[in-house]
Scaffold this active site. Structure first.
Site, PDB file in Angstrom:
ATOM      1  N   PHE A 140       0.862  -1.069   0.081  1.00  0.00           N
ATOM      2  CA  PHE A 140       0.150  -0.122  -0.144  1.00  0.00           C
ATOM      3  C   PHE A 140       1.166   1.267  -0.070  1.00  0.00           C
ATOM      4  O   PHE A 140       1.706   1.531   0.909  1.00  0.00           O
ATOM      5  CB  PHE A 140      -0.897  -0.049   1.060  1.00  0.00           C
ATOM      6  CG  PHE A 140      -1.832   1.275   1.142  1.00  0.00           C
ATOM      7  CD1 PHE A 140      -2.898   1.076   0.343  1.00  0.00           C
ATOM      8  CD2 PHE A 140      -1.557   2.299   1.692  1.00  0.00           C
ATOM      9  CE1 PHE A 140      -3.957   2.055   0.323  1.00  0.00           C
ATOM     10  CE2 PHE A 140      -2.245   3.365   1.759  1.00  0.00           C
ATOM     11  CZ  PHE A 140      -3.764   3.449   1.039  1.00  0.00           C
ATOM     12  N   ASP A 225       9.210   2.487   1.755  1.00  0.00           N
ATOM     13  CA  ASP A 225       8.011   3.175   2.203  1.00  0.00           C
ATOM     14  C   ASP A 225       7.963   3.017   3.622  1.00  0.00           C
ATOM     15  O   ASP A 225       7.626   1.936   3.848  1.00  0.00           O
ATOM     16  CB  ASP A 225       6.766   2.793   1.221  1.00  0.00           C
ATOM     17  CG  ASP A 225       5.572   3.475   1.865  1.00  0.00           C
ATOM     18  OD1 ASP A 225       5.434   4.223   2.794  1.00  0.00           O
ATOM     19  OD2 ASP A 225       4.501   3.465   1.257  1.00  0.00           O
ATOM     20  N   LYS A 254       2.554   9.416   8.372  1.00  0.00           N
ATOM     21  CA  LYS A 254       1.914   8.918   9.531  1.00  0.00           C
ATOM     22  C   LYS A 254       2.283   9.700  10.802  1.00  0.00           C
ATOM     23  O   LYS A 254       1.825  10.689  11.348  1.00  0.00           O
ATOM     24  CB  LYS A 254       1.630   7.569   9.589  1.00  0.00           C
ATOM     25  CG  LYS A 254       0.952   7.028   8.392  1.00  0.00           C
ATOM     26  CD  LYS A 254       0.242   5.598   8.565  1.00  0.00           C
ATOM     27  CE  LYS A 254      -0.986   5.675   7.622  1.00  0.00           C
ATOM     28  NZ  LYS A 254      -0.534   4.893   6.536  1.00  0.00           N
TER      29      LYS A 254
HETATM   30  C1  LIG Z   1      -0.898   5.380   4.890  1.00  0.00           C
HETATM   31  C2  LIG Z   1       0.267   4.770   4.148  1.00  0.00           C
HETATM   32  C3  LIG Z   1       0.395   5.643   2.670  1.00  0.00           C
HETATM   33  C4  LIG Z   1      -0.524   6.736   2.209  1.00  0.00           C
HETATM   34  O1  LIG Z   1      -0.162   7.810   3.331  1.00  0.00           O
HETATM   35  P1  LIG Z   1      -1.447   8.993   3.174  1.00  0.00           P
HETATM   36  O2  LIG Z   1      -0.956   9.960   4.036  1.00  0.00           O
HETATM   37  O3  LIG Z   1      -2.854   8.624   3.372  1.00  0.00           O
HETATM   38  O4  LIG Z   1      -1.172   9.375   1.676  1.00  0.00           O
HETATM   39  C5  LIG Z   1       1.380   5.137   1.938  1.00  0.00           C
HETATM   40  N1  LIG Z   1       2.178   4.148   2.301  1.00  0.00           N
HETATM   41  C6  LIG Z   1       2.104   3.440   3.510  1.00  0.00           C
HETATM   42  C7  LIG Z   1       3.127   2.421   3.839  1.00  0.00           C
HETATM   43  C8  LIG Z   1       0.996   3.772   4.307  1.00  0.00           C
HETATM   44  O5  LIG Z   1       0.868   3.062   5.565  1.00  0.00           O
END
Ligand SMILES: *Cc1c(COP(=O)(O)O)cnc(C)c1O
Length: 403
Positions: A140, A225, A254
């Protein structure tokens, strides 16, 4: 005060119906507790999807935001601002391995920056064929088109085609599959060291080290990420520290603003000039207000020794969740630090189980469809973990079955 019901009726008339929120309206938070408009309190082990790192209503964070709001809130990228500079210094130094930062407003934006930098880097070196990005199944990376295109979950792609071209999705954890696709056309390989939304799946040290070797050998960038795993979520400040792997670029978001919207792309020194002026930008990114929030979060991490705390309470949470695996409703407990998942048995209804926990005033979130995610604020105490486990045990003992 209006009731939960009244407010939700209003929401249904005016908000776009793209979410399925819990059936109450939150108005206040304190530490690891949230309160709805009718005064009911909840133990928060969702933390706004692993965002509220220092707990709700932290006085130091609230004060920093208020003071900065009165002093200077926004300058745009046409001007330097003192807080943005300080944050870039502090956050890169804190990682020990990155020396450059691009500040933005969300996780998806930080990932977009990594994707764009990767292509532009090879382009500027005359390697114009290197445009492909390899990412993983069940990953994700966000909802914007670039981030969505590298998200290996078809359900998020439904009705959104055509996506970005030049993307390959391979199984997570499978180094051989990666060896087959990484080549002369590969700009970058993108992975989460621990998959979050995909169901709390920990990448092994062999896999992540193997990716580093492969990318170096074949001239592709390695992108981590760490939007969900950063800021001690899995124990160490960044999840990459579990394996020692140093990616070329790393995205954070986050937890870094403690609830204030903020993202960052970090880079090693080789990429300091990889996005020339004009090639990429954001109007709000790195604004003094967001930077002040993030600086206060770093101060709180230092003062409250939160990395060490995360390691200790994180391993405690792991032990306690492990004790639930004797229940028929539980397949497995997994994860690292304060990012943990309880995979439910095939006959258990995940959504109804989440609701049952909520009815007992414990807030959790779902990951990967059938995994209850435990991601409390990093400041969580052992007593609160005990409380959450007790509720979870009661819920899982009579877990609602699928219809
Ligand atoms: C939540 C998340 C995103 C997206 O972040 P947003 O602030 O919602 O755009 C991207 N990568 C990972 C691993 C995430 O958990």
């Amino acid at each position: 005060m209006p009731s939960n019901h009244e407010l939700i009726e209003r929401a249904k008339r005016v908000q776009l119906q793209n979410y399925r929120p819990a059936p109450f309206v939150l108005t206040r938070g304190e530490g690891r507790r949230l309160f709805d408009v009718e005064g009911k309190s909840y133990l928060d082990f969702a933390a706004g999807i692993a965002v509220v790192s220092v707990g709700h209503g932290h006085p130091r964070l609230a004060k920093a935001i208020a003071e900065q709001a009165a002093r200077l809130m926004h300058t745009s990228n046409l001007f330097y601002n003192d807080r943005g500079i300080e944050l870039a210094e502090r956050v890169t130094k804190r990682t020990g391995v990155f020396s450059r930062a691009f500040l933005c407003n969300s996780g998806a934006e930080a990932n977009e920056a990594m994707l764009k930098l990767s292509r532009r880097y090879h382009f500027d070196r005359g390697d114009k064929e290197r445009v492909e990005i390899i990412a993983c199944e069940k990953s994700f990376h966000g909802r914007t088109y670039g981030a969505l295109s590298v998200t290996g979950q078809p359900k998020y792609h439904e009705g959104m085609a055509p996506l970005l071209p030049g993307i390959h999705i391979v199984p997570f954890g499978d180094l051989d599959a990666m060896r087959k696709v990484v080549g002369k056309r590969t700009a970058a390989v993108l992975v989460e060291p621990v998959q979050g939304e995909g169901g709390i799946v920990v990448g092994s040290a062999d896999y992540l080290r193997g990716l580093r070797e492969l990318c170096t050998e074949r001239g592709a960038l390695l992108l981590f990420d760490e939007v969900q795993t950063c800021y001690a979520r899995t124990g160490p400040f960044l999840a990459r520290e579990h394996t020692g792997v140093i990616p070329d670029l790393c995205s954070l978001a986050k937890g870094i603003g403690g609830g204030f919207p903020l993202g960052a792309m970090l880079a090693t020194e080789a990429f300091a000039n990889a996005l020339p002026p004009g090639s990429h930008a954001t109007t709000f990114g790195g604004n003094p207000l967001a930077a002040a929030a993030a600086l206060a979060v770093l101060d709180i991490f230092d003062e409250e020794n939160l990395v060490e705390h995360a390691k200790q309470v994180g391993s405690y949470l792991g032990d306690r969740l492990g004790s639930l695996t004797d229940l028929a409703a539980v397949n497995e407990a997994r994860g690292l630090g304060l990012l943990r998942g309880v995979e439910l048995a095939a006959d258990v209804d995940p959504t109804a189980t989440l609701a049952a926990a909520r009815d007992r005033a414990l807030l959790l979130s779902l990951a990967g469809g059938n995994v209850l995610r435990f991601s409390p604020p990093i400041t969580v105490t052992r007593a609160e973990i005990d409380e959450a486990i007790e509720i979870a045990r009661r819920v899982l003992e009579s877990a609602p079955k699928k219809a």
